[in-house]
Design an enzyme around this catalytic site. Structure first.
Site, PDB file in Angstrom:
ATOM      1  N   ARG A 166     -46.265  55.936  -2.836  1.00 19.61           N
ATOM      2  CA  ARG A 166     -46.713  54.444  -2.897  1.00 19.61           C
ATOM      3  C   ARG A 166     -45.799  54.261  -2.065  1.00 19.61           C
ATOM      4  O   ARG A 166     -45.089  52.785  -2.664  1.00 19.61           O
ATOM      5  CB  ARG A 166     -47.439  53.403  -3.772  1.00 19.61           C
ATOM      6  CG  ARG A 166     -48.656  51.503  -3.717  1.00 19.61           C
ATOM      7  CD  ARG A 166     -49.427  52.419  -3.232  1.00 19.61           C
ATOM      8  NE  ARG A 166     -50.330  50.794  -2.938  1.00 19.61           N
ATOM      9  CZ  ARG A 166     -51.232  50.601  -4.054  1.00 19.61           C
ATOM     10  NH1 ARG A 166     -51.858  51.919  -5.380  1.00 19.61           N
ATOM     11  NH2 ARG A 166     -51.919  50.255  -3.284  1.00 19.61           N
ATOM     12  N   GLU A 211     -49.192  54.462   2.373  1.00 18.85           N
ATOM     13  CA  GLU A 211     -48.624  56.057   1.167  1.00 18.85           C
ATOM     14  C   GLU A 211     -48.208  56.380   2.219  1.00 18.85           C
ATOM     15  O   GLU A 211     -48.300  56.818   2.912  1.00 18.85           O
ATOM     16  CB  GLU A 211     -50.025  56.463   1.330  1.00 18.85           C
ATOM     17  CG  GLU A 211     -49.663  57.796   0.175  1.00 18.85           C
ATOM     18  CD  GLU A 211     -49.777  57.065  -1.557  1.00 18.85           C
ATOM     19  OE1 GLU A 211     -49.822  56.439  -1.781  1.00 18.85           O
ATOM     20  OE2 GLU A 211     -49.338  58.700  -2.326  1.00 18.85           O
ATOM     21  N   LYS A 244     -61.439  56.341  -6.884  1.00 16.27           N
ATOM     22  CA  LYS A 244     -60.316  57.432  -5.814  1.00 16.27           C
ATOM     23  C   LYS A 244     -61.485  59.102  -7.214  1.00 16.27           C
ATOM     24  O   LYS A 244     -61.921  58.791  -7.878  1.00 16.27           O
ATOM     25  CB  LYS A 244     -59.442  57.804  -6.990  1.00 16.27           C
ATOM     26  CG  LYS A 244     -59.284  57.798  -8.638  1.00 16.27           C
ATOM     27  CD  LYS A 244     -57.876  58.078  -9.001  1.00 16.27           C
ATOM     28  CE  LYS A 244     -57.204  57.929 -10.127  1.00 16.27           C
ATOM     29  NZ  LYS A 244     -55.842  58.221 -10.588  1.00 16.27           N
ATOM     30  N   LYS A 302     -57.218  60.434   0.241  1.00 15.10           N
ATOM     31  CA  LYS A 302     -56.267  59.747  -0.911  1.00 15.10           C
ATOM     32  C   LYS A 302     -55.152  60.547  -1.055  1.00 15.10           C
ATOM     33  O   LYS A 302     -55.163  61.918  -0.314  1.00 15.10           O
ATOM     34  CB  LYS A 302     -56.703  60.191  -2.194  1.00 15.10           C
ATOM     35  CG  LYS A 302     -55.869  59.646  -3.601  1.00 15.10           C
ATOM     36  CD  LYS A 302     -56.703  59.892  -4.646  1.00 15.10           C
ATOM     37  CE  LYS A 302     -55.943  59.256  -5.857  1.00 15.10           C
ATOM     38  NZ  LYS A 302     -54.111  59.232  -5.304  1.00 15.10           N
ATOM     39  N   ARG A 341     -44.468  51.026  -6.424  1.00 14.94           N
ATOM     40  CA  ARG A 341     -44.518  50.894  -7.176  1.00 14.94           C
ATOM     41  C   ARG A 341     -44.572  50.078  -8.657  1.00 14.94           C
ATOM     42  O   ARG A 341     -45.381  49.977  -8.905  1.00 14.94           O
ATOM     43  CB  ARG A 341     -45.602  52.454  -8.234  1.00 14.94           C
ATOM     44  CG  ARG A 341     -47.165  51.881  -8.332  1.00 14.94           C
ATOM     45  CD  ARG A 341     -48.242  53.122  -8.066  1.00 14.94           C
ATOM     46  NE  ARG A 341     -48.422  53.759  -9.871  1.00 14.94           N
ATOM     47  CZ  ARG A 341     -49.202  53.982  -9.758  1.00 14.94           C
ATOM     48  NH1 ARG A 341     -49.514  55.646  -8.619  1.00 14.94           N
ATOM     49  NH2 ARG A 341     -50.034  54.873 -10.786  1.00 14.94           N
ATOM     50  N   GLU A 384     -61.651  56.265   2.655  1.00 13.49           N
ATOM     51  CA  GLU A 384     -60.100  57.213   3.092  1.00 13.49           C
ATOM     52  C   GLU A 384     -59.685  58.320   2.230  1.00 13.49           C
ATOM     53  O   GLU A 384     -59.850  58.508   1.189  1.00 13.49           O
ATOM     54  CB  GLU A 384     -59.125  55.752   2.714  1.00 13.49           C
ATOM     55  CG  GLU A 384     -59.622  54.382   3.923  1.00 13.49           C
ATOM     56  CD  GLU A 384     -58.487  53.473   2.950  1.00 13.49           C
ATOM     57  OE1 GLU A 384     -57.573  53.453   2.359  1.00 13.49           O
ATOM     58  OE2 GLU A 384     -58.372  52.156   3.960  1.00 13.49           O
ATOM     59  N   PHE A 432     -52.720  51.246   4.737  1.00 11.26           N
ATOM     60  CA  PHE A 432     -53.981  50.581   4.324  1.00 11.26           C
ATOM     61  C   PHE A 432     -54.381  49.324   4.132  1.00 11.26           C
ATOM     62  O   PHE A 432     -56.006  49.167   3.645  1.00 11.26           O
ATOM     63  CB  PHE A 432     -54.996  52.449   3.130  1.00 11.26           C
ATOM     64  CG  PHE A 432     -54.051  52.357   2.375  1.00 11.26           C
ATOM     65  CD1 PHE A 432     -53.605  50.917   1.078  1.00 11.26           C
ATOM     66  CD2 PHE A 432     -52.652  53.205   1.956  1.00 11.26           C
ATOM     67  CE1 PHE A 432     -53.215  51.110   0.093  1.00 11.26           C
ATOM     68  CE2 PHE A 432     -52.198  53.223   0.754  1.00 11.26           C
ATOM     69  CZ  PHE A 432     -52.288  52.070  -0.104  1.00 11.26           C
TER      70      PHE A 432
HETATM   71  P1  AMP Z   1     -53.582  57.693  -9.228  1.00 11.99           P
HETATM   72  O1  AMP Z   1     -52.063  57.493  -9.081  1.00 11.99           O
HETATM   73  O2  AMP Z   1     -54.132  58.582  -8.944  1.00 11.99           O
HETATM   74  O3  AMP Z   1     -54.317  56.595 -10.131  1.00 11.99           O
HETATM   75  O4  AMP Z   1     -54.565  56.852  -7.241  1.00 11.99           O
HETATM   76  C1  AMP Z   1     -53.680  55.941  -7.177  1.00 11.99           C
HETATM   77  C2  AMP Z   1     -52.171  56.074  -6.007  1.00 11.99           C
HETATM   78  O5  AMP Z   1     -53.137  56.369  -5.002  1.00 11.99           O
HETATM   79  C3  AMP Z   1     -51.951  54.569  -5.320  1.00 11.99           C
HETATM   80  O6  AMP Z   1     -50.811  54.039  -6.223  1.00 11.99           O
HETATM   81  C4  AMP Z   1     -51.520  54.968  -3.581  1.00 11.99           C
HETATM   82  O7  AMP Z   1     -50.812  55.640  -3.933  1.00 11.99           O
HETATM   83  C5  AMP Z   1     -52.597  56.455  -3.456  1.00 11.99           C
HETATM   84  N1  AMP Z   1     -52.816  56.311  -2.695  1.00 11.99           N
HETATM   85  C6  AMP Z   1     -53.419  57.630  -1.523  1.00 11.99           C
HETATM   86  N2  AMP Z   1     -53.945  57.138  -0.753  1.00 11.99           N
HETATM   87  C7  AMP Z   1     -54.502  55.748  -0.722  1.00 11.99           C
HETATM   88  C8  AMP Z   1     -55.434  54.930   0.096  1.00 11.99           C
HETATM   89  N3  AMP Z   1     -56.339  55.000   1.476  1.00 11.99           N
HETATM   90  N4  AMP Z   1     -55.585  53.617  -0.815  1.00 11.99           N
HETATM   91  C9  AMP Z   1     -55.463  53.279  -1.681  1.00 11.99           C
HETATM   92  N5  AMP Z   1     -53.979  54.371  -2.597  1.00 11.99           N
HETATM   93  C10 AMP Z   1     -54.028  55.456  -1.506  1.00 11.99           C
END
Ligand code: AMP
Length: 567
Positions: free
Chosen positions: A257, A302, A425, A252, A272, A250, A343
């Site tokens: 969140r 998101e 990610k 990102k 979050r 998907e 998602f």
């Molecule tokens: P990070 O903050 O870099 O650890 O990435 C995690 C965050 O990516 C999550 O808390 C979400 O807010 C965001 N996110 C964006 N797109 C998605 C997706 N398709 N699935 C899950 N999380 C996502």
């Protein structure tokens, strides 16, 4: 329970840094904790309610100082002076309470019930005279407190308990107290905490000693829950290795969140960090009611900002004000609209879906959401085993102003609050800068005697301006790369000033640093700060004239698409 007993427990817990020792101490305490004292579990976390509850203590240092002053008859100036020396307002209050006790010699017993009763009144107070009422509630406790109790009361009030007890310590202590540290019990306790965000509830169940009962803890619509988090991978190939083939990929999204609950007519949006932001997003409430089928559910999504004219997605930072702003909401809503990208789904019409495989959950999302671009849509996704297709999708995500992609294992369950390997990610490589070291700090513990944290600066004509502090990327041993020892040797002859553990260093040693983002910052005189900086190499080959200058930093800051994430 007598608060003195709890204060002694805090003291015992902070007397050791060893995790096993802490678990042992806490486990012994929990074994004897009665059901009627269950709320002490919140105090152990430095809280007054379960974690999901928005009511927090929130007392400023200033108010705490006033209360200590009133309760002990000490001048605030004296308290501040002492606080500056010991760096701990708790210890400061302990000391002045001791002075007072020696003079007066009388004290009342305070119970944990009384402490909770007074502390729980604090977040309820509003309007005129609030400060004085708060002061009275705190002073009442402090006046009766013994020195050790005063120490932990103050630490609790200012949200800085310093006993080194994490959720995992509580989990292991519960497991050890009631299930002989059985591995399965630990897992079940953790799951129950993740689902309820309520350690007293989990304590109630654990105390009865039946592992099976822990499974009965369920999600509740309306009660915020922690989001599942991804691990990071450097390449698509690694991503496939982690989550298996085929997987779901998907975008990102670069938004924030939003975990969205609906129960009948009531919609609630949580971030979050479990903050309720429903009021700030009236349009999202409307989209949920209009375009999502179902009477009760919890969606994971998101919310992404977009430009209302060009319809292009915007980086998170540009919509971040929508989360904080509590007034003029309609105007902001018009100026900074968001699109909800759903998602995942955790709960649907009375049933938890946490244990269902992701492919099933994502199918439900598609079934119940009526796609309305720029309002609410199912997250863009592909299912593939093909690296080429995955890379194309990744490029498309970046072109669409998003951060990268998420790769998800199609069979895995949803684990609230966990950073799990069944979802990863993948973002573009970090950027780098060449900077010069202009300051440092001596380390402690294993690193004492070495400089262990370094201030970095960029150039602005003839001046050097600080832009961040770095300690990661340097090794303990010489053979593995740049070591603390090596750097300390290089820097020591360049020290121009020392103050306590801090030293100023003549700009000479140039280093290459990678970082994830540049943020504006009032903490450094460049006005910027690097997010997640890491040493990569010494650059003795680079003259000072070639290090990054402020204009370059500014340019990099403007160029970057992604910025700091909320929560
Ligand atoms: P990070 O903050 O870099 O650890 O990435 C995690 C965050 O990516 C999550 O808390 C979400 O807010 C965001 N996110 C964006 N797109 C998605 C997706 N398709 N699935 C899950 N999380 C996502």
């Amino acid at each position: 329970m007598n608060y003195k007993k709890l204060a002694q427990l805090y003291e015992d817990l902070s007397s050791t840094t060893k995790r096993l020792e802490k678990i042992k101490i806490l486990s012994k305490f929990l074994k004897h904790l009665s059901e009627s004292d269950r709320d002490v579990m919140y105090l152990l976390q430095g809280d007054i309610y379960p974690e999901y509850d928005e009511r927090k203590i929130g007392i400023s240092n200033q108010l705490a100082i006033k209360a200590i002053s009133k309760a002990t008859g000490t001048e605030p100036k004296k308290i501040i002076h002492e606080w500056k020396i010991v760096g701990d307002l708790g210890k400061t209050s302990e000391k002045f309470t001791l002075h007072k006790k020696q003079a007066t010699l009388h004290s009342h017993v305070i119970t944990t019930e009384k402490v909770l009763e007074n502390l729980r009144k604090l977040p309820e107070l509003e309007g005129k005279g609030t400060v004085n009422k708060k002061l009275a509630l705190i002073t009442e406790l402090l006046t009766s407190a013994e020195p050790l109790e005063a120490k932990y009361l103050i630490r609790t009030l200012i949200g800085d308990l310093r006993i080194g007890v994490q959720e995992s310590t509580i989990r292991e202590a519960l497991s050890s107290a009631f299930f002989d540290r059985d591995k399965e019990a630990s897992t079940k306790i953790q799951e129950a905490i993740d689902k309820s965000n309520d350690v007293a509830l989990v304590f109630d169940i654990a105390k009865k000693g039946k592992i099976k009962d822990l499974e009965k803890v369920s999600l509740e619509v309306g009660k915020p829950i922690k989001a599942m988090l991804p691990k990071k991978v450097p390449t698509i190939k690694e991503g496939f290795k982690e989550v298996g083939k085929p997987c779901i990929i998907e975008y990102k999204y670069d938004g924030f969140r939003s975990i969205i609950h609906r129960q009948g007519n009531k919609v609630m949006i949580f971030t979050r960090s479990l903050e309720n932001v429903t009021k700030q997003f009236p349009e999202v409430v409307e989209y949920i009611k209009k375009y999502v089928k179902g009477n009760s559910f919890i969606l994971d999504s998101e919310a992404v900002g977009y430009d209302k004219k060009t319809k292009e997605y915007k980086p998170f930072q540009e919509i971040s004000q929508r989360i904080r702003r509590k007034y003029n909401i309609e105007k902001l809503q018009r100026e900074l609209p968001v699109e909800v990208n759903v998602f995942d789904i955790l709960f649907y019409n009375g049933k938890s879906l946490l244990k269902e495989p992701f492919e099933k959950r994502t199918a439900i999302v598609k079934k119940i959401i009526e796609n309305h671009p720029y309002k609410i849509i199912c997250a863009k996704q592909i299912t593939t085993s093909d690296e080429k297709k995955a890379k194309e999708f990744y490029k498309k995500a970046l072109k669409n102003n998003q951060e990268g992609v998420m790769m998800k294992n199609i069979k895995s369950s949803y684990r609230p609050g966990r950073r799990v390997g069944n979802m990863v990610k993948m973002k573009p490589e970090e950027k780098d800068l060449d900077l010069v070291i202009t300051g440092a700090e001596y380390g402690t513990g294993k690193r004492s005697g070495w400089l262990s944290s370094f201030i970095l600066s960029c150039r602005n004509e003839e001046k050097y301006l600080e832009i961040g502090k770095v300690g990661t990327g340097i090794k303990e041993k010489k053979e593995q790369g740049i070591s603390f020892e090596e750097l300390t040797k290089l820097l020591k002859p360049l020290i121009t000033k020392e103050k306590g553990r801090y030293v100023k260093i003549k700009p000479k040693i140039v280093v290459a640093v990678t970082y994830q983002e540049i943020q504006t910052s009032p903490n450094y005189d460049s006005g910027f700060a690097l997010r997640f900086p890491r040493f990569t190499a010494l650059r003795p080959d680079k003259p000072l004239s070639e290090i990054a200058n402020l204009n370059e930093v500014k340019k990099d800051f403007k160029k970057q698409k992604r910025n700091y994430h909320y929560g």
